[in-house]
Design an enzyme around this catalytic site. Sequence first.
Site, short mmCIF file in Angstrom:
data_model
loop_
_atom_site.label_atom_id
_atom_site.label_comp_id
_atom_site.label_asym_id
_atom_site.label_seq_id
_atom_site.Cartn_x
_atom_site.Cartn_y
_atom_site.Cartn_z
N CYS A 29 0.76 -1.13 0.04
CA CYS A 29 -0.06 0.06 -0.08
C CYS A 29 0.86 1.41 -0.13
O CYS A 29 1.46 1.51 0.93
CB CYS A 29 -0.94 0.08 1.27
SG CYS A 29 -1.77 1.42 1.57
N CYS A 32 0.05 3.76 2.84
CA CYS A 32 0.44 3.28 4.08
C CYS A 32 1.89 3.59 4.38
O CYS A 32 2.35 4.19 5.34
CB CYS A 32 0.37 1.72 4.13
SG CYS A 32 -1.14 1.40 4.17
#
Length: 106
Positions: A29, A32
């Site tokens: 991600c 993230c």
Amino acid sequence: MENIEVAQWQSQVLDSDVPVFVDFWAEWCGPCRMVSPVLEDLAGDYQGKVKFVKVNVDNAGELASRYNVMSIPTLILFNKGQAVDQKIGAANKDSYRAMIDRALSA
């Protein structure tokens, strides 16, 4: 910031004597990865007052489901075993700081 496993959830988050800021994330991600250094910085600012942990949703799908994590990053602030605030998606440091300060003043 510690990466915790499902087996540690109760002791590290729900039974914590300080608020716990949980980052539900995954290695693949991109947003993230952008959030991580911001949280590391905040962890230093709130050392001893708030615990910061990461939960990899690829390894903890049941935890993600329990807290309705449908997209990542999802950041949930727990206090006394209860989810008290949540933010979905990457945000700025001040946004996360506001979440934390509200919990500390409650």
